[in-house]
Design a protein around this motif. Structure first.
Motif, PDB file in Angstrom:
ATOM      1  N   THR A  23       0.822  -1.213   0.000  1.00  0.00           N
ATOM      2  CA  THR A  23       0.000   0.000   0.000  1.00  0.00           C
ATOM      3  C   THR A  23       0.858   1.265   0.000  1.00  0.00           C
ATOM      4  OG1 THR A  23      -2.022   0.925   0.952  1.00  0.00           O
ATOM      5  CG2 THR A  23      -0.371   0.177   2.511  1.00  0.00           C
ATOM      6  N   ARG A  35      -6.281 -11.892   5.065  1.00  0.00           N
ATOM      7  CA  ARG A  35      -7.656 -12.057   4.553  1.00  0.00           C
ATOM      8  C   ARG A  35      -7.974 -13.525   4.328  1.00  0.00           C
ATOM      9  NH1 ARG A  35      -4.412  -8.742   2.446  1.00  0.00           N
ATOM     10  NH2 ARG A  35      -4.708  -6.478   2.622  1.00  0.00           N
ATOM     11  N   THR A  72      -9.954  -2.196   5.110  1.00  0.00           N
ATOM     12  CA  THR A  72     -10.866  -3.285   5.325  1.00  0.00           C
ATOM     13  C   THR A  72     -10.247  -4.425   6.161  1.00  0.00           C
ATOM     14  OG1 THR A  72     -10.195  -4.382   3.249  1.00  0.00           O
ATOM     15  CG2 THR A  72     -12.056  -2.891   3.123  1.00  0.00           C
ATOM     16  N   GLY A  73      -8.937  -4.612   6.010  1.00  0.00           N
ATOM     17  CA  GLY A  73      -8.297  -5.796   6.606  1.00  0.00           C
ATOM     18  C   GLY A  73      -8.488  -5.944   8.102  1.00  0.00           C
ATOM     19  N   ASP A 118      -5.516  -3.442  13.361  1.00  0.00           N
ATOM     20  CA  ASP A 118      -5.338  -3.715  11.940  1.00  0.00           C
ATOM     21  C   ASP A 118      -4.743  -5.114  11.821  1.00  0.00           C
ATOM     22  OD1 ASP A 118      -5.465  -3.349   9.236  1.00  0.00           O
ATOM     23  OD2 ASP A 118      -4.266  -1.524   9.196  1.00  0.00           O
ATOM     24  N   ASP A 119      -4.768  -5.657  10.614  1.00  0.00           N
ATOM     25  CA  ASP A 119      -4.219  -7.000  10.457  1.00  0.00           C
ATOM     26  C   ASP A 119      -2.689  -6.974  10.390  1.00  0.00           C
ATOM     27  OD1 ASP A 119      -4.349  -5.741   7.974  1.00  0.00           O
ATOM     28  OD2 ASP A 119      -5.178  -7.447   6.894  1.00  0.00           O
ATOM     29  N   THR A 122       2.997  -2.120   8.300  1.00  0.00           N
ATOM     30  CA  THR A 122       4.260  -2.013   7.548  1.00  0.00           C
ATOM     31  C   THR A 122       4.855  -0.642   7.883  1.00  0.00           C
ATOM     32  OG1 THR A 122       3.368  -3.423   5.801  1.00  0.00           O
ATOM     33  CG2 THR A 122       5.344  -2.185   5.265  1.00  0.00           C
ATOM     34  N   THR A 123       4.476   0.379   7.132  1.00  0.00           N
ATOM     35  CA  THR A 123       4.990   1.722   7.455  1.00  0.00           C
ATOM     36  C   THR A 123       4.213   2.357   8.609  1.00  0.00           C
ATOM     37  OG1 THR A 123       3.444   2.824   5.956  1.00  0.00           O
ATOM     38  CG2 THR A 123       5.562   2.104   5.020  1.00  0.00           C
ATOM     39  N   GLY A 124       2.996   1.845   8.836  1.00  0.00           N
ATOM     40  CA  GLY A 124       2.146   2.425   9.883  1.00  0.00           C
ATOM     41  C   GLY A 124       1.247   3.540   9.383  1.00  0.00           C
ATOM     42  N   SER A 125       1.241   3.801   8.075  1.00  0.00           N
ATOM     43  CA  SER A 125       0.437   4.950   7.613  1.00  0.00           C
ATOM     44  C   SER A 125      -1.064   4.683   7.776  1.00  0.00           C
ATOM     45  CB  SER A 125       0.803   5.374   6.202  1.00  0.00           C
ATOM     46  OG  SER A 125       0.391   4.403   5.299  1.00  0.00           O
ATOM     47  N   SER A 126      -1.503   3.431   7.605  1.00  0.00           N
ATOM     48  CA  SER A 126      -2.935   3.124   7.788  1.00  0.00           C
ATOM     49  C   SER A 126      -3.333   3.315   9.250  1.00  0.00           C
ATOM     50  CB  SER A 126      -3.227   1.688   7.355  1.00  0.00           C
ATOM     51  OG  SER A 126      -2.744   1.480   6.056  1.00  0.00           O
TER      52      SER A 126
HETATM   53  O1  LIG Z   1       1.425   0.039   7.570  1.00  0.00           O
HETATM   54  P1  LIG Z   1       0.995   0.361   6.148  1.00  0.00           P
HETATM   55  O2  LIG Z   1       2.150   0.752   5.280  1.00  0.00           O
HETATM   56  O3  LIG Z   1      -0.146   1.321   6.116  1.00  0.00           O
HETATM   57  O4  LIG Z   1       0.494  -1.034   5.511  1.00  0.00           O
HETATM   58  C1  LIG Z   1      -0.390  -1.899   6.158  1.00  0.00           C
HETATM   59  C2  LIG Z   1      -1.792  -1.799   5.600  1.00  0.00           C
HETATM   60  O5  LIG Z   1      -1.838  -2.388   4.283  1.00  0.00           O
HETATM   61  C3  LIG Z   1      -2.937  -3.286   4.190  1.00  0.00           C
HETATM   62  O6  LIG Z   1      -4.103  -2.632   3.807  1.00  0.00           O
HETATM   63  P2  LIG Z   1      -4.465  -2.277   2.305  1.00  0.00           P
HETATM   64  O7  LIG Z   1      -4.065  -0.861   2.007  1.00  0.00           O
HETATM   65  O8  LIG Z   1      -3.926  -3.308   1.402  1.00  0.00           O
HETATM   66  O9  LIG Z   1      -6.046  -2.285   2.316  1.00  0.00           O
HETATM   67  P3  LIG Z   1      -7.120  -3.354   2.804  1.00  0.00           P
HETATM   68  O10 LIG Z   1      -6.993  -3.461   4.298  1.00  0.00           O
HETATM   69  O11 LIG Z   1      -8.392  -2.728   2.398  1.00  0.00           O
HETATM   70  O12 LIG Z   1      -6.862  -4.661   2.125  1.00  0.00           O
HETATM   71  C4  LIG Z   1      -3.098  -3.788   5.608  1.00  0.00           C
HETATM   72  O13 LIG Z   1      -4.404  -4.291   5.817  1.00  0.00           O
HETATM   73  C5  LIG Z   1      -2.786  -2.578   6.449  1.00  0.00           C
HETATM   74  O14 LIG Z   1      -3.935  -1.785   6.664  1.00  0.00           O
END
Ligand SMILES: O=P(O)(O)OC[C@H]1O[C@H](OP(=O)(O)OP(=O)(O)O)[C@H](O)[C@@H]1O
Ligand SMILES: O=C(O)c1cc(=O)[nH]c(=O)[nH]1
Length: 200
Positions: A23, A35, A72-73, A118-119, A122-126
């Motif tokens: 992402t 998932r 969504t994850g 969250d599931d 990675t970078t933590g941006s979500s």
């Molecule tokens: O730490 P980050 O760099 O943010 O990456 C992690 C995010 O990536 C994936 O989501 P994705 O964007 O694939 O969307 P989804 O959850 O809707 O599948 C995962 O579910 C986390 O939310």
């Protein structure tokens, strides 16, 4: 039991080797697809209970908590945790542009301790987006929790926002278990470790 969660992830096909765009835009040669796990009720139950135990051990008695998934994850996992702990559930979303246009659905979080789930991190941006949304809705405190921390910056990024990140396991532990089980070679493990963390 040590290695149980990692083996469940490996056995349900949630650990994929190949070339994947993340992402963040980065490319990785390993991808954790949580998932897949929700299609296996026993693995889903065991891992979500582990997640719930980890969170509740950290926060203790939680009279004023809400569980919040990152869409969504994170949503199926947050749902399972909320049900097992008997806590209100909400989730963070990108607003739709129609309907209520909310970025937070479900329980109100004003004044509560939000357990942000969250599931994968990675970078933590979500998760960071989730923290900002929760703060804009008046959450008193936020604690982040994921099943797999890839250890690629999320912990530091959340710390800089004053938020702790808990994880059930790490990508490194999963890869080490994969090597013990003969699913990848020492050379593959070293190559992935170099790519992911600049180490072997
Ligand atoms: O730490 P980050 O760099 O943010 O990456 C992690 C995010 O990536 C994936 O989501 P994705 O964007 O694939 O969307 P989804 O959850 O809707 O599948 C995962 O579910 C986390 O939310
Ligand atoms: O960074 C991501 O987008 C990401 C990595 C990963 O291993 N799994 C996932 O679902 N997303």
């Amino acid at each position: 039991m040590s290695g149980t969660i990692e083996r469940l992830l490996l056995n349900t096909g949630a650990v994929l080797f190949g070339e994947f765009r993340l992402t963040s835009g980065r490319v990785s040669h390993v991808y954790i697809d949580l998932r897949k796990v929700i299609g296996y009720p026993e693995a889903f139950r065991i891992i979500s209970l582990e997640l719930a135990h980890m969170v509740i051990e950290d926060v203790g008695e939680c009279g004023n908590c809400a569980v919040v998934g990152v869409a969504t994850g994170g949503v199926p996992w947050a749902t399972a945790v909320a049900l097992s702990l008997g806590l209100p559930l909400a989730y963070i979303r990108q607003p739709k542009g129609h309907g209520t246009e909310r970025d937070l659905e479900g329980a109100e979080v004003k004044g509560v301790t939000a357990l942000l789930i969250d599931d994968v991190a990675t970078t933590g941006s979500s998760l960071s987006f989730g923290v900002s949304v929760l703060r804009s809705h008046g959450a008193r405190e936020v604690i982040g929790a994921v099943i797999v921390d890839r250890e690629q910056g999320a912990r530091r990024s959340l710390e800089s926002m004053g938020v702790k990140l808990l994880s059930v396991t790490t990508l490194r532990s999963i890869l080490e278990e994969a090597r013990r089980l003969g699913m990848i070679s020492d050379e593959q493990l070293n190559s992935l470790a170099g790519e992911l963390w600049g180490t072997t």
